[in-house]
Motif scaffolding. Structure first.
Motif, PDB file in Angstrom:
ATOM      1  N   ARG A  69      10.309  -7.701  -2.322  1.00 23.17           N
ATOM      2  CA  ARG A  69      11.070  -7.369  -1.115  1.00 23.17           C
ATOM      3  C   ARG A  69      10.589  -6.054  -0.505  1.00 23.17           C
ATOM      4  O   ARG A  69      10.552  -5.888   0.706  1.00 23.17           O
ATOM      5  N   ARG A  94       7.724  -5.134  -0.498  1.00 27.28           N
ATOM      6  CA  ARG A  94       6.353  -5.410  -0.068  1.00 27.28           C
ATOM      7  C   ARG A  94       5.377  -4.455  -0.754  1.00 27.28           C
ATOM      8  O   ARG A  94       4.362  -4.043  -0.186  1.00 27.28           O
ATOM      9  N   CYS A  95       5.694  -4.164  -2.001  1.00 30.13           N
ATOM     10  CA  CYS A  95       4.932  -3.183  -2.772  1.00 30.13           C
ATOM     11  C   CYS A  95       3.555  -3.733  -3.154  1.00 30.13           C
ATOM     12  O   CYS A  95       3.441  -4.836  -3.672  1.00 30.13           O
ATOM     13  N   PHE A 124      17.661  -0.135  -4.773  1.00 27.03           N
ATOM     14  CA  PHE A 124      16.416  -0.371  -4.048  1.00 27.03           C
ATOM     15  C   PHE A 124      15.804   0.959  -3.597  1.00 27.03           C
ATOM     16  O   PHE A 124      14.589   1.166  -3.668  1.00 27.03           O
ATOM     17  N   PHE A 125      16.678   1.848  -3.154  1.00 20.90           N
ATOM     18  CA  PHE A 125      16.250   3.188  -2.729  1.00 20.90           C
ATOM     19  C   PHE A 125      15.703   3.974  -3.919  1.00 20.90           C
ATOM     20  O   PHE A 125      14.636   4.599  -3.837  1.00 20.90           O
ATOM     21  N   GLY A 135      12.305   2.839  -4.995  1.00 16.39           N
ATOM     22  CA  GLY A 135      11.280   3.321  -4.069  1.00 16.39           C
ATOM     23  C   GLY A 135      10.889   4.762  -4.351  1.00 16.39           C
ATOM     24  O   GLY A 135       9.697   5.102  -4.423  1.00 16.39           O
ATOM     25  N   SER A 136      11.872   5.620  -4.547  1.00 15.29           N
ATOM     26  CA  SER A 136      11.530   7.029  -4.777  1.00 15.29           C
ATOM     27  C   SER A 136      10.950   7.234  -6.174  1.00 15.29           C
ATOM     28  O   SER A 136      10.020   8.024  -6.362  1.00 15.29           O
ATOM     29  N   ALA A 145       7.330   6.372  -6.203  1.00 18.43           N
ATOM     30  CA  ALA A 145       6.544   7.405  -5.531  1.00 18.43           C
ATOM     31  C   ALA A 145       6.326   8.590  -6.466  1.00 18.43           C
ATOM     32  O   ALA A 145       5.196   9.046  -6.672  1.00 18.43           O
ATOM     33  N   PHE A 146       7.401   9.078  -7.064  1.00 13.12           N
ATOM     34  CA  PHE A 146       7.292  10.263  -7.923  1.00 13.12           C
ATOM     35  C   PHE A 146       6.387  10.013  -9.127  1.00 13.12           C
ATOM     36  O   PHE A 146       5.625  10.882  -9.537  1.00 13.12           O
ATOM     37  N   MET A 206       8.806  -3.455   8.032  1.00 15.85           N
ATOM     38  CA  MET A 206       8.313  -4.691   8.632  1.00 15.85           C
ATOM     39  C   MET A 206       9.476  -5.571   9.085  1.00 15.85           C
ATOM     40  O   MET A 206       9.326  -6.434   9.934  1.00 15.85           O
ATOM     41  N   SER A 221      15.076  -6.829   4.263  1.00 22.68           N
ATOM     42  CA  SER A 221      14.344  -5.678   4.802  1.00 22.68           C
ATOM     43  C   SER A 221      13.714  -4.813   3.724  1.00 22.68           C
ATOM     44  O   SER A 221      14.291  -4.583   2.665  1.00 22.68           O
ATOM     45  N   ASP A 222      12.536  -4.290   4.042  1.00 24.68           N
ATOM     46  CA  ASP A 222      11.846  -3.363   3.164  1.00 24.68           C
ATOM     47  C   ASP A 222      12.190  -1.898   3.486  1.00 24.68           C
ATOM     48  O   ASP A 222      11.712  -0.981   2.817  1.00 24.68           O
ATOM     49  N   PHE A 231      14.832   0.166   3.181  1.00 25.03           N
ATOM     50  CA  PHE A 231      15.532   1.036   2.235  1.00 25.03           C
ATOM     51  C   PHE A 231      14.570   1.531   1.152  1.00 25.03           C
ATOM     52  O   PHE A 231      14.606   2.697   0.742  1.00 25.03           O
ATOM     53  N   PHE A 232      13.711   0.631   0.712  1.00 21.81           N
ATOM     54  CA  PHE A 232      12.699   0.960  -0.285  1.00 21.81           C
ATOM     55  C   PHE A 232      11.695   1.969   0.280  1.00 21.81           C
ATOM     56  O   PHE A 232      11.367   2.977  -0.358  1.00 21.81           O
ATOM     57  N   ASN A 233      11.231   1.707   1.494  1.00 23.88           N
ATOM     58  CA  ASN A 233      10.249   2.595   2.115  1.00 23.88           C
ATOM     59  C   ASN A 233      10.820   4.001   2.321  1.00 23.88           C
ATOM     60  O   ASN A 233      10.127   5.000   2.117  1.00 23.88           O
ATOM     61  N   GLY A 275      13.106   5.429   0.540  1.00 27.10           N
ATOM     62  CA  GLY A 275      13.157   6.073  -0.770  1.00 27.10           C
ATOM     63  C   GLY A 275      11.823   6.653  -1.181  1.00 27.10           C
ATOM     64  O   GLY A 275      11.728   7.804  -1.620  1.00 27.10           O
ATOM     65  N   SER A 276      10.769   5.871  -1.007  1.00 28.17           N
ATOM     66  CA  SER A 276       9.468   6.383  -1.438  1.00 28.17           C
ATOM     67  C   SER A 276       8.948   7.457  -0.482  1.00 28.17           C
ATOM     68  O   SER A 276       8.339   8.444  -0.908  1.00 28.17           O
ATOM     69  N   LEU A 296      10.691   9.642   1.205  1.00 29.82           N
ATOM     70  CA  LEU A 296      11.393  10.902   0.920  1.00 29.82           C
ATOM     71  C   LEU A 296      10.849  11.565  -0.333  1.00 29.82           C
ATOM     72  O   LEU A 296      10.794  12.789  -0.439  1.00 29.82           O
ATOM     73  N   ALA A 297      10.457  10.744  -1.303  1.00 25.28           N
ATOM     74  CA  ALA A 297       9.873  11.308  -2.525  1.00 25.28           C
ATOM     75  C   ALA A 297       8.521  11.943  -2.220  1.00 25.28           C
ATOM     76  O   ALA A 297       8.266  13.101  -2.579  1.00 25.28           O
ATOM     77  N   ASN A 302       4.604   0.192   1.574  1.00 23.27           N
ATOM     78  CA  ASN A 302       4.255  -0.672   0.431  1.00 23.27           C
ATOM     79  C   ASN A 302       4.246   0.088  -0.891  1.00 23.27           C
ATOM     80  O   ASN A 302       3.501  -0.262  -1.806  1.00 23.27           O
ATOM     81  N   GLY A 303       5.075   1.127  -0.991  1.00 22.45           N
ATOM     82  CA  GLY A 303       5.189   1.897  -2.234  1.00 22.45           C
ATOM     83  C   GLY A 303       4.077   2.920  -2.425  1.00 22.45           C
ATOM     84  O   GLY A 303       4.052   3.626  -3.436  1.00 22.45           O
ATOM     85  N   ARG A 304       3.161   3.026  -1.461  1.00 26.32           N
ATOM     86  CA  ARG A 304       1.989   3.891  -1.603  1.00 26.32           C
ATOM     87  C   ARG A 304       1.945   4.949  -0.501  1.00 26.32           C
ATOM     88  O   ARG A 304       2.567   4.802   0.540  1.00 26.32           O
ATOM     89  N   TYR A 305       1.175   6.004  -0.747  1.00 23.83           N
ATOM     90  CA  TYR A 305       0.891   6.955   0.328  1.00 23.83           C
ATOM     91  C   TYR A 305      -0.595   6.867   0.659  1.00 23.83           C
ATOM     92  O   TYR A 305      -1.431   6.615  -0.212  1.00 23.83           O
TER      93      TYR A 305
END
Lengths: 166, 166, 166, 166
Positions: free
Chosen positions: A38, A40-41, A122-123, A126-127, A130-131, B110, B119-120, B122-124, B126-127, B129-130, B144-147
């Protein structure tokens, strides 16, 4: 970036479900793979369920299992989903395991992911993802959009927020 | 950690709504404050809506406004929500603005946050902000979980995924 | 059609919330008004909360209160939200109250409305509102898309489905 | 009760999806079977997809197909999901088809079911299934918690509500 991230599932509120017959919360399967889709990772992630337990019922043996897997995995980036009640206990245990080259992040949720729009899961995932990619080796807790070194944090049991220890 | 994060809203799919009379997507208010609450986020964040536009319709003047606000804010950590179609264009614009001490992260979605479980966004968030808390100064895209550094990324317009430029 | 429908709230799983500090379910306010808005319902409905209780803890006094309000309301169409565990007990109580000119429908949910996409509550409310408008006077239970006369139904406590008594 | 209900799917907003690449709405598969499961519905229902079209693009041939299937089915209880824009046109067409022993209910949604918590679709399906079981033979539109005989209703194109014709 590019290195595989190891995700270990241990249960916790994150993965709880509502049993509509008994009215109780319980564990079935983890939601993490569906959540990553979801989100889209596109990270290279290996998900492995170690256990499905409420962290209040986590035993020393359970923590040994977690520590053992953290030792064994070849990944240097480890994300552990965990109940919030004893998250700091497991973090401390892992910090003393001498995993000096690994970045280990524990995260969880206050409201089950299965409860839809109200969940923070979900949030947090995501963070945490990233961390775990860019923090220096060490053991951390990621909640509420923040990261905390394992020995600088406590859960406020009245509010459910994680707070920095001074 | 502890420093204020500046969030600038520019619109994009993230904040689109469905107009049930016309059957079209449109903008009303941003969902970001509600999302931060749902994420139980305890970071010090200032949210400011600069515009609410589809990024395909973003003008050079719009980018000037974004650049101006990035210059002016005293925060060194800036998160910008943005449509994905021209996210790299704005990232490039900001990279050339000589904001050398600031970490600027652009993120989006997206699928509109208002569309619930699919929706993606909330996840985006979170990441993003990290990443904005700990990446070195520079301009990045987080999806997509990446930077991705601003000049190392493109959106695959067929799949909707962001990909590293070699 | 056109006549006002009286909705009485008594609690039950329908309106339960998750307390993220204790991990327990509890009652706050009813979701019914918000649900009717989401359903874009244009019926003339008066919503009144009589109590917020788990139906396993409903007392004879509680049922007297419900019966009293059913007597007193001028509406001939009464919808009662109720926990499923003792729904048939309250239905039987009301059936013996000699409310001969009124159509009374009890409905509920197996999964709290607050738990989002998994809840059956929104569907049940839609069908209960339909049935209460056109069924003959009497006392009915509406669950699983069906209506059951009060004395022809039991809850299967293993599956959570309501079944016709032969 | 006990008789099989025939559900015919024709598309409409109810079953629209969001294409995150193009940003347009489109049709994939119907959500009705999943919705019935979520509603824990135990009615005997046969679901058949006749077409997946926006009702603004429904042709006379499409209406002939719908009419033909309504004639052919052995069920006396027929529920048709349909776009709201020309729902009354199809209702009128069916009313003139001389299906005198059948109860035909058309319903739809103003917001796609796939858009989660904002959609009215789950509620409408609940009430439509209830009405189709017990209304007298005839052709009806069910929206907003109400039923309307086919010749006594119009859609207010400004508000999206269905209103009684005086």
């Amino acid at each position: 970036m590019g290195e595989q991230i190891q995700v270990f599932i241990t249960g916790g509120t994150f993965d709880k479900e509502y049993n509509f017959v008994s009215g109780q919360l319980y564990f079935k399967d983890t939601h993490i793979p569906g959540i990553l889709e979801r989100g889209r990772c596109t990270l290279d992630i290996d998900v492995r369920t170690l256990m499905m337990v409420d962290s209040l019922e986590m035993t020393p043996e359970d923590r040994e299992i977690i520590g053992h897997h953290c030792q064994k995995t070849q990944s240097r980036h480890i994300l552990i989903t965990h109940g919030t009640d004893t998250m700091t206990v497991t973090a401390e245990y892992l910090a003393k395991e001498n995993l000096t080259e690994k970045t280990i992040v524990l995260t969880g949720a206050m409201i089950p992911y299965a409860f839809g729009n109200s969940s923070d899961g979900f949030f947090n995932l995501g963070s945490a993802l990233a961390f775990v990619q860019i923090l220096e080796p060490g053991v951390y807790i990621v909640m509420n959009g923040r990261y905390f070194p394992w020995n600088k944090v406590q859960k406020n049991t009245k509010t459910g927020y994680f707070e920095e220890l001074s």
